[in-house]
Design a protein around this motif. Structure first.
Motif, PDB file in Angstrom:
ATOM      1  N   ASP A  38       0.837  -1.201   0.000  1.00  0.00           N
ATOM      2  CA  ASP A  38       0.000   0.000   0.000  1.00  0.00           C
ATOM      3  C   ASP A  38       0.872   1.252   0.000  1.00  0.00           C
ATOM      4  O   ASP A  38       1.688   1.455   0.899  1.00  0.00           O
ATOM      5  N   LEU A  39       0.684   2.093  -1.004  1.00  0.00           N
ATOM      6  CA  LEU A  39       1.503   3.299  -1.155  1.00  0.00           C
ATOM      7  C   LEU A  39       1.322   4.294  -0.013  1.00  0.00           C
ATOM      8  O   LEU A  39       2.219   5.096   0.256  1.00  0.00           O
ATOM      9  N   ASN A  40       0.178   4.248   0.649  1.00  0.00           N
ATOM     10  CA  ASN A  40      -0.094   5.219   1.703  1.00  0.00           C
ATOM     11  C   ASN A  40       0.206   4.704   3.104  1.00  0.00           C
ATOM     12  O   ASN A  40       0.255   5.495   4.051  1.00  0.00           O
ATOM     13  N   ALA A  41       0.376   3.401   3.263  1.00  0.00           N
ATOM     14  CA  ALA A  41       0.551   2.828   4.602  1.00  0.00           C
ATOM     15  C   ALA A  41       1.914   2.189   4.821  1.00  0.00           C
ATOM     16  O   ALA A  41       2.368   2.083   5.961  1.00  0.00           O
ATOM     17  N   GLN A  70       7.529  11.313   0.659  1.00  0.00           N
ATOM     18  CA  GLN A  70       7.504  12.770   0.562  1.00  0.00           C
ATOM     19  C   GLN A  70       6.314  13.230  -0.267  1.00  0.00           C
ATOM     20  O   GLN A  70       5.656  14.224   0.053  1.00  0.00           O
ATOM     21  N   PHE A  71       6.009  12.475  -1.314  1.00  0.00           N
ATOM     22  CA  PHE A  71       4.888  12.817  -2.199  1.00  0.00           C
ATOM     23  C   PHE A  71       3.553  12.725  -1.467  1.00  0.00           C
ATOM     24  O   PHE A  71       2.682  13.585  -1.635  1.00  0.00           O
ATOM     25  N   ARG A  72       3.389  11.679  -0.648  1.00  0.00           N
ATOM     26  CA  ARG A  72       2.083  11.452  -0.024  1.00  0.00           C
ATOM     27  C   ARG A  72       1.814  12.380   1.164  1.00  0.00           C
ATOM     28  O   ARG A  72       0.691  12.433   1.665  1.00  0.00           O
ATOM     29  N   GLY A  73       2.827  13.103   1.608  1.00  0.00           N
ATOM     30  CA  GLY A  73       2.565  14.131   2.601  1.00  0.00           C
ATOM     31  C   GLY A  73       3.307  13.942   3.895  1.00  0.00           C
ATOM     32  O   GLY A  73       3.695  12.837   4.273  1.00  0.00           O
ATOM     33  N   SER A  74       3.493  15.033   4.600  1.00  0.00           N
ATOM     34  CA  SER A  74       4.186  15.046   5.879  1.00  0.00           C
ATOM     35  C   SER A  74       3.254  15.610   6.937  1.00  0.00           C
ATOM     36  O   SER A  74       2.385  16.429   6.649  1.00  0.00           O
ATOM     37  N   THR A  75       3.434  15.143   8.169  1.00  0.00           N
ATOM     38  CA  THR A  75       2.639  15.696   9.265  1.00  0.00           C
ATOM     39  C   THR A  75       3.085  17.109   9.614  1.00  0.00           C
ATOM     40  O   THR A  75       2.385  17.841  10.301  1.00  0.00           O
ATOM     41  N   ASN A  76       4.261  17.485   9.136  1.00  0.00           N
ATOM     42  CA  ASN A  76       4.796  18.813   9.407  1.00  0.00           C
ATOM     43  C   ASN A  76       4.879  19.574   8.092  1.00  0.00           C
ATOM     44  O   ASN A  76       5.748  19.342   7.269  1.00  0.00           O
ATOM     45  N   GLN A  92       6.555  17.962  -8.582  1.00  0.00           N
ATOM     46  CA  GLN A  92       5.967  18.611  -7.413  1.00  0.00           C
ATOM     47  C   GLN A  92       5.280  17.557  -6.555  1.00  0.00           C
ATOM     48  O   GLN A  92       4.572  16.688  -7.062  1.00  0.00           O
ATOM     49  N   ASP A  93       5.510  17.625  -5.247  1.00  0.00           N
ATOM     50  CA  ASP A  93       4.876  16.676  -4.338  1.00  0.00           C
ATOM     51  C   ASP A  93       3.416  17.038  -4.117  1.00  0.00           C
ATOM     52  O   ASP A  93       3.047  18.206  -4.044  1.00  0.00           O
ATOM     53  N   LYS A  94       2.606  16.018  -3.965  1.00  0.00           N
ATOM     54  CA  LYS A  94       1.167  16.202  -3.788  1.00  0.00           C
ATOM     55  C   LYS A  94       0.818  16.635  -2.367  1.00  0.00           C
ATOM     56  O   LYS A  94      -0.128  17.378  -2.153  1.00  0.00           O
ATOM     57  N   GLN A  95       1.564  16.138  -1.373  1.00  0.00           N
ATOM     58  CA  GLN A  95       1.299  16.394   0.036  1.00  0.00           C
ATOM     59  C   GLN A  95      -0.110  15.944   0.409  1.00  0.00           C
ATOM     60  O   GLN A  95      -0.829  16.600   1.163  1.00  0.00           O
ATOM     61  N   ALA A  96      -0.494  14.788  -0.115  1.00  0.00           N
ATOM     62  CA  ALA A  96      -1.784  14.164   0.181  1.00  0.00           C
ATOM     63  C   ALA A  96      -1.668  12.698  -0.216  1.00  0.00           C
ATOM     64  O   ALA A  96      -0.802  12.341  -1.021  1.00  0.00           O
ATOM     65  N   PRO A  97      -2.502  11.841   0.338  1.00  0.00           N
ATOM     66  CA  PRO A  97      -2.386  10.415   0.025  1.00  0.00           C
ATOM     67  C   PRO A  97      -2.523  10.113  -1.465  1.00  0.00           C
ATOM     68  O   PRO A  97      -3.215  10.823  -2.204  1.00  0.00           O
TER      69      PRO A  97
END
Length: 234
Positions: A38-41, A70-76, A92-97
């Motif tokens: 899973d790309l998000n987990a 980095q693409f899927r997002g950071s908590t900070n 460009q990173d999406k900063q979202a799942p």
């Protein structure tokens, strides 16, 4: 295919199976989504093993794993903005799942990787940071075997979501049609499943004039599906 009415157990690890109905041969591959990464987990280590299974060397695989995180997002958000773009990642990173595995093609190092190969390794539907070994594809099992003892996050058990590929071939004229989709168990539906998304099919090879199976479709898929295939083929 889902109610177990066939006399054979359909493999759920992308192993091809086929059967005949009239002048048609139907090929099918089913992949349990719990056997994908899973790309998000998944953590960086499991992601890097997935990229290694696509043929990338260790350093590139690790770089791609970090780029995916980095693409899927950071908590900070401030830390995320400070991260420099990677040479293997997207512009460009999406900063979202991730919403789809196809988003990996935005990564410069993956732009020429066939979509089907990406879907053969990764998913966005398992919602787990682990990989189920009993339903992992041969591609993933090979790289995991080579990484034995490396701390890869593995488990067992299905999540009830599957990708399905079907290719129909007519005797003497080759490919007649193909389709791919991802569905999940959904008791509220009359069919017991609901479709989640489309899925790419491996580039079908045109074997005009050849017979690839003598197995009857009732034995593999059960009577209900076999009747549908016979009506389609008539």
């Amino acid at each position: 295919m889902a109610n177990g009415s066939g006399t054979e157990k359909l493999p759920l690890d992308s192993t091809p199976a086929d059967c005949r109905s009239g002048e048609f041969t139907f090929g099918v591959r089913v992949q349990d989504q719990s056997g994908l990464i899973d790309l998000n987990a998944a953590d960086a280590h499991l992601l890097s093993l997935g990229f290694a299974s696509l043929g990338f060397d260790r350093q590139t695989s690790e770089d791609l794993a970090e780029a995916a995180i980095q693409f899927r997002g950071s908590t900070n958000a401030f830390a995320a903005q400070a991260e420099p773009a990677t040479s293997v990642g997207p512009a460009q990173d999406k900063q979202a799942p991730f919403e789809s595995v196809s988003e990996l093609q935005e990564f410069s190092a993956l732009a020429s990787t066939p979509p089907h190969d990406l879907y053969d390794v990764f998913t966005v539907f398992s919602k787990r940071g682990t990989l189920s070994l009993d339903s992992a594809s041969s591609r993933l099992r090979t790289v995991l075997a080579g990484a034995s003892g490396s701390g890869a996050s593995t488990t067992q058990g299905s999540i009830g979501a599957f990708s399905v590929e079907v290719i129909a071939r007519r005797d003497g004229s080759g490919i007649a049609g193909h389709a791919g989709f991802v569905s999940e168990k959904f008791p509220a539906s009359a069919a017991g499943f609901r479709r989640l998304s489309g899925s790419p099919v491996a580039e079908p090879t045109n074997h005009a004039g050849t017979t690839t199976s003598s197995r009857d479709c009732d034995a593999l898929f059960g009577t209900a599906v076999a009747q549908i295939l016979r009506r389609w083929a008539s």
